[in-house]
Design a protein around this motif. Structure first.
Motif, PDB file in Angstrom:
ATOM      1  N   LEU A 278     -58.060 -44.988  49.907  1.00 21.40           N
ATOM      2  CA  LEU A 278     -59.184 -45.647  50.598  1.00 21.40           C
ATOM      3  C   LEU A 278     -59.961 -44.373  50.709  1.00 21.40           C
ATOM      4  CD1 LEU A 278     -57.355 -47.825  53.080  1.00 21.40           C
ATOM      5  CD2 LEU A 278     -58.149 -48.434  50.952  1.00 21.40           C
ATOM      6  N   PRO A 279     -61.467 -44.587  50.485  1.00 21.19           N
ATOM      7  CA  PRO A 279     -62.362 -43.697  50.171  1.00 21.19           C
ATOM      8  C   PRO A 279     -63.060 -43.153  51.642  1.00 21.19           C
ATOM      9  CG  PRO A 279     -63.499 -45.406  49.579  1.00 21.19           C
ATOM     10  CD  PRO A 279     -62.131 -45.854  49.670  1.00 21.19           C
ATOM     11  N   ARG A 280     -62.877 -43.816  52.708  1.00 22.64           N
ATOM     12  CA  ARG A 280     -63.307 -43.456  53.941  1.00 22.64           C
ATOM     13  C   ARG A 280     -62.255 -42.692  54.696  1.00 22.64           C
ATOM     14  NH1 ARG A 280     -68.269 -47.587  55.545  1.00 22.64           N
ATOM     15  NH2 ARG A 280     -69.403 -47.629  53.597  1.00 22.64           N
ATOM     16  N   LEU A 281     -61.255 -42.853  54.375  1.00 26.32           N
ATOM     17  CA  LEU A 281     -60.090 -42.263  55.106  1.00 26.32           C
ATOM     18  C   LEU A 281     -59.644 -40.850  54.507  1.00 26.32           C
ATOM     19  CD1 LEU A 281     -57.360 -45.219  55.531  1.00 26.32           C
ATOM     20  CD2 LEU A 281     -59.501 -44.363  57.310  1.00 26.32           C
ATOM     21  N   SER A 282     -59.231 -39.950  55.332  1.00 28.90           N
ATOM     22  CA  SER A 282     -58.723 -38.644  55.013  1.00 28.90           C
ATOM     23  C   SER A 282     -57.550 -38.915  54.137  1.00 28.90           C
ATOM     24  CB  SER A 282     -58.655 -37.888  56.169  1.00 28.90           C
ATOM     25  OG  SER A 282     -57.647 -38.408  56.995  1.00 28.90           O
ATOM     26  N   ALA A 283     -57.215 -37.626  53.636  1.00 28.55           N
ATOM     27  CA  ALA A 283     -55.610 -37.498  52.816  1.00 28.55           C
ATOM     28  C   ALA A 283     -54.786 -37.831  53.772  1.00 28.55           C
ATOM     29  CB  ALA A 283     -55.537 -36.174  52.262  1.00 28.55           C
TER      30      ALA A 283
ATOM     31  N   ALA B  74     -45.875 -33.320  56.869  1.00 24.79           N
ATOM     32  CA  ALA B  74     -44.879 -32.738  56.092  1.00 24.79           C
ATOM     33  C   ALA B  74     -45.003 -33.191  54.496  1.00 24.79           C
ATOM     34  CB  ALA B  74     -43.586 -33.396  56.520  1.00 24.79           C
ATOM     35  N   LEU B  75     -45.257 -34.233  54.332  1.00 19.64           N
ATOM     36  CA  LEU B  75     -45.484 -34.844  52.908  1.00 19.64           C
ATOM     37  C   LEU B  75     -46.582 -34.093  52.350  1.00 19.64           C
ATOM     38  CD1 LEU B  75     -44.520 -38.606  53.099  1.00 19.64           C
ATOM     39  CD2 LEU B  75     -43.280 -36.750  51.740  1.00 19.64           C
ATOM     40  N   LEU B  76     -47.478 -33.958  52.809  1.00 15.03           N
ATOM     41  CA  LEU B  76     -48.845 -33.176  52.415  1.00 15.03           C
ATOM     42  C   LEU B  76     -48.461 -31.592  52.118  1.00 15.03           C
ATOM     43  CD1 LEU B  76     -51.893 -34.839  54.048  1.00 15.03           C
ATOM     44  CD2 LEU B  76     -51.178 -35.128  51.734  1.00 15.03           C
ATOM     45  N   LYS B  77     -47.624 -31.039  52.907  1.00 18.19           N
ATOM     46  CA  LYS B  77     -47.348 -29.764  52.698  1.00 18.19           C
ATOM     47  C   LYS B  77     -46.476 -29.777  51.623  1.00 18.19           C
ATOM     48  CE  LYS B  77     -44.925 -25.927  55.173  1.00 18.19           C
ATOM     49  NZ  LYS B  77     -44.299 -25.330  56.459  1.00 18.19           N
ATOM     50  N   GLU B  78     -45.502 -30.534  51.315  1.00 17.86           N
ATOM     51  CA  GLU B  78     -44.510 -30.524  50.086  1.00 17.86           C
ATOM     52  C   GLU B  78     -45.388 -30.778  49.153  1.00 17.86           C
ATOM     53  OE1 GLU B  78     -40.970 -33.401  48.577  1.00 17.86           O
ATOM     54  OE2 GLU B  78     -41.370 -33.457  50.735  1.00 17.86           O
ATOM     55  N   MET B  79     -46.603 -31.352  48.995  1.00 19.73           N
ATOM     56  CA  MET B  79     -47.293 -31.573  47.953  1.00 19.73           C
ATOM     57  C   MET B  79     -48.299 -30.403  47.877  1.00 19.73           C
ATOM     58  SD  MET B  79     -46.494 -34.576  46.528  1.00 19.73           S
ATOM     59  CE  MET B  79     -44.900 -35.121  47.023  1.00 19.73           C
ATOM     60  N   GLY B  80     -48.376 -29.393  48.391  1.00 19.12           N
ATOM     61  CA  GLY B  80     -49.103 -28.217  48.286  1.00 19.12           C
ATOM     62  C   GLY B  80     -50.685 -28.539  48.929  1.00 19.12           C
ATOM     63  N   LEU B  81     -50.631 -29.379  49.792  1.00 22.63           N
ATOM     64  CA  LEU B  81     -52.082 -29.871  50.323  1.00 22.63           C
ATOM     65  C   LEU B  81     -52.127 -30.007  51.600  1.00 22.63           C
ATOM     66  CD1 LEU B  81     -52.434 -33.204  48.137  1.00 22.63           C
ATOM     67  CD2 LEU B  81     -53.511 -30.771  47.759  1.00 22.63           C
ATOM     68  N   ALA B  82     -51.196 -29.066  52.322  1.00 23.14           N
ATOM     69  CA  ALA B  82     -51.388 -28.841  53.699  1.00 23.14           C
ATOM     70  C   ALA B  82     -52.760 -28.543  54.307  1.00 23.14           C
ATOM     71  CB  ALA B  82     -50.420 -27.729  54.237  1.00 23.14           C
ATOM     72  N   ASP B  83     -53.701 -27.566  53.482  1.00 23.06           N
ATOM     73  CA  ASP B  83     -54.817 -27.225  53.674  1.00 23.06           C
ATOM     74  C   ASP B  83     -55.839 -28.381  53.315  1.00 23.06           C
ATOM     75  OD1 ASP B  83     -54.677 -26.887  51.168  1.00 23.06           O
ATOM     76  OD2 ASP B  83     -55.670 -25.177  51.237  1.00 23.06           O
TER      77      ASP B  83
ATOM     78  N   ARG C 128     -51.681 -36.261  44.053  1.00 21.70           N
ATOM     79  CA  ARG C 128     -50.517 -35.928  44.914  1.00 21.70           C
ATOM     80  C   ARG C 128     -50.616 -36.515  46.240  1.00 21.70           C
ATOM     81  NH1 ARG C 128     -48.119 -30.752  43.668  1.00 21.70           N
ATOM     82  NH2 ARG C 128     -48.559 -30.233  41.511  1.00 21.70           N
ATOM     83  N   VAL C 129     -51.839 -36.789  46.647  1.00 24.34           N
ATOM     84  CA  VAL C 129     -51.828 -37.535  47.899  1.00 24.34           C
ATOM     85  C   VAL C 129     -51.323 -38.875  47.793  1.00 24.34           C
ATOM     86  CG1 VAL C 129     -53.475 -38.727  49.462  1.00 24.34           C
ATOM     87  CG2 VAL C 129     -54.000 -36.395  48.637  1.00 24.34           C
ATOM     88  N   ALA C 130     -51.658 -39.645  46.384  1.00 25.60           N
ATOM     89  CA  ALA C 130     -51.044 -40.925  46.318  1.00 25.60           C
ATOM     90  C   ALA C 130     -49.513 -40.701  46.000  1.00 25.60           C
ATOM     91  CB  ALA C 130     -51.681 -41.426  45.013  1.00 25.60           C
ATOM     92  N   ILE C 131     -49.073 -39.829  45.753  1.00 26.97           N
ATOM     93  CA  ILE C 131     -47.404 -39.659  45.544  1.00 26.97           C
ATOM     94  C   ILE C 131     -47.004 -39.362  47.067  1.00 26.97           C
ATOM     95  CG2 ILE C 131     -45.519 -38.295  44.853  1.00 26.97           C
ATOM     96  CD1 ILE C 131     -47.439 -37.772  42.195  1.00 26.97           C
ATOM     97  N   ALA C 132     -47.629 -38.678  47.869  1.00 26.10           N
ATOM     98  CA  ALA C 132     -47.239 -38.613  49.265  1.00 26.10           C
ATOM     99  C   ALA C 132     -47.311 -39.791  49.886  1.00 26.10           C
ATOM    100  CB  ALA C 132     -48.127 -37.630  49.795  1.00 26.10           C
ATOM    101  N   ARG C 133     -48.203 -40.495  49.704  1.00 24.04           N
ATOM    102  CA  ARG C 133     -48.376 -42.001  50.206  1.00 24.04           C
ATOM    103  C   ARG C 133     -47.234 -42.751  49.867  1.00 24.04           C
ATOM    104  NH1 ARG C 133     -53.462 -45.302  48.456  1.00 24.04           N
ATOM    105  NH2 ARG C 133     -52.338 -45.084  46.481  1.00 24.04           N
ATOM    106  N   ALA C 134     -46.860 -42.665  48.449  1.00 22.46           N
ATOM    107  CA  ALA C 134     -45.796 -43.431  48.148  1.00 22.46           C
ATOM    108  C   ALA C 134     -44.146 -43.077  48.724  1.00 22.46           C
ATOM    109  CB  ALA C 134     -45.601 -43.464  46.465  1.00 22.46           C
TER     110      ALA C 134
ATOM    111  N   VAL D  45     -52.176 -41.397  53.789  1.00 22.33           N
ATOM    112  CA  VAL D  45     -50.534 -41.050  53.674  1.00 22.33           C
ATOM    113  C   VAL D  45     -49.980 -41.927  54.720  1.00 22.33           C
ATOM    114  CG1 VAL D  45     -48.701 -39.419  53.662  1.00 22.33           C
ATOM    115  CG2 VAL D  45     -50.748 -38.916  52.274  1.00 22.33           C
ATOM    116  N   GLU D  46     -50.479 -41.927  56.116  1.00 27.54           N
ATOM    117  CA  GLU D  46     -50.156 -42.699  57.216  1.00 27.54           C
ATOM    118  C   GLU D  46     -49.994 -44.014  56.911  1.00 27.54           C
ATOM    119  OE1 GLU D  46     -50.822 -40.515  61.305  1.00 27.54           O
ATOM    120  OE2 GLU D  46     -52.717 -40.562  60.176  1.00 27.54           O
ATOM    121  N   LEU D  47     -50.919 -44.567  56.082  1.00 19.18           N
ATOM    122  CA  LEU D  47     -51.251 -46.208  55.991  1.00 19.18           C
ATOM    123  C   LEU D  47     -50.027 -47.014  55.766  1.00 19.18           C
ATOM    124  CD1 LEU D  47     -53.734 -47.543  56.689  1.00 19.18           C
ATOM    125  CD2 LEU D  47     -54.025 -47.942  54.128  1.00 19.18           C
TER     126      LEU D  47
END
Length: 228
Positions: free
Chosen positions: A95-100, A124-133, A149-155, A104-106
């Motif tokens: 969703l383009p208006r939501l942050s990473a 925790a998932l974003l960190k695992e994907m290397g996207l904590a920052d 990677r965000v999409a995989i974290a969401r999955a 993932v929370e959705l």
């Protein structure tokens, strides 16, 4: 885990019936990594929709984790999709208006997870994907590989037993695509059942099992030797 027996899917259009799937017999066990391959129009996407409980067969039977899908209510199908299946798409579907983080929370919002728990899980998932920052970044502020990677974290948000990935590298360059495939393969090694829908032979060769479709039928189902 999944069993299709004599599955047909027929669409009715102005020119008459179109048989997208024609008598599919297919069983996928818990923890398998399977590539479903075929050219455009072979029935890959239709099969993915049925495996993911996004659609139901016109004829035949689909059993998911011991439960026949035929006869499930819309609410029951939605619950299976939300709790048991993680989807990864070629074009990310963020969703383009939501942050990473919010993307993932959705799924956890829909599952009724409390705010503190879902935020902790998403971080925790974003960190695992290397996207904590990158948690507070919008999709438009991320590269293609980062968005996937965000999409995989969401999955993974609701700890699914199955990941269905539809052309997950199709919008990525080759190097980024390899990274994403290696990430998906590592999730499979941790026990998640992984089904990748693809027309790409290089992607298909990564899977220990390759199922080929043509004109709505399974034309081959092969086990591959890995690492040779």
């Amino acid at each position: 885990m999944m069993a299709l027996r004599g599955v047909w899917k027929t669409y009715h259009g102005p020119a008459g019936p179109v048989h997208a799937l024609r008598g599919i017999d297919l069983t996928i066990g818990q923890g398998e990594f399977v590539a479903i391959m075929g050219p455009s129009g072979s029935g890959k996407s239709t099969l993915m929709h049925i495996l993911g409980c996004l659609d139901v067969p016109s004829r035949g039977e689909y059993v998911f984790r011991g439960r026949p899908v035929h006869g499930m209510s819309h609410a029951e199908l939605a619950a299976v999709r939300n709790r048991e299946i993680g989807f990864v798409f070629q074009n990310f579907h963020l969703l383009p208006r939501l942050s990473a983080l919010r993307n993932v929370e959705l799924p956890m919002v829909y599952a009724g997870v409390d705010r503190r728990s879902r935020r902790a899980r998403a971080l925790a998932l974003l960190k695992e994907m290397g996207l904590a920052d990158r948690a507070d970044h919008l999709p438009s502020e991320l590269s293609g590989g980062q968005r996937q990677r965000v999409a995989i974290a969401r999955a993974l948000a609701n700890r699914p037993s199955l990941i269905l990935a539809d052309e997950p590298t199709g919008a990525l360059d080759s190097a980024t695509g390899r990274d994403v495939l290696q990430l998906l393969a590592s999730l499979n090694r941790e026990g998640v059942t992984l089904v990748i829908i693809t027309h790409d032979e290089q992607v298909g060769r990564m899977a220990p099992r390759m199922v080929r479709l043509l004109d709505g039928r399974v034309v081959s189902d092969e086990r591959q030797v890995q690492g040779g």
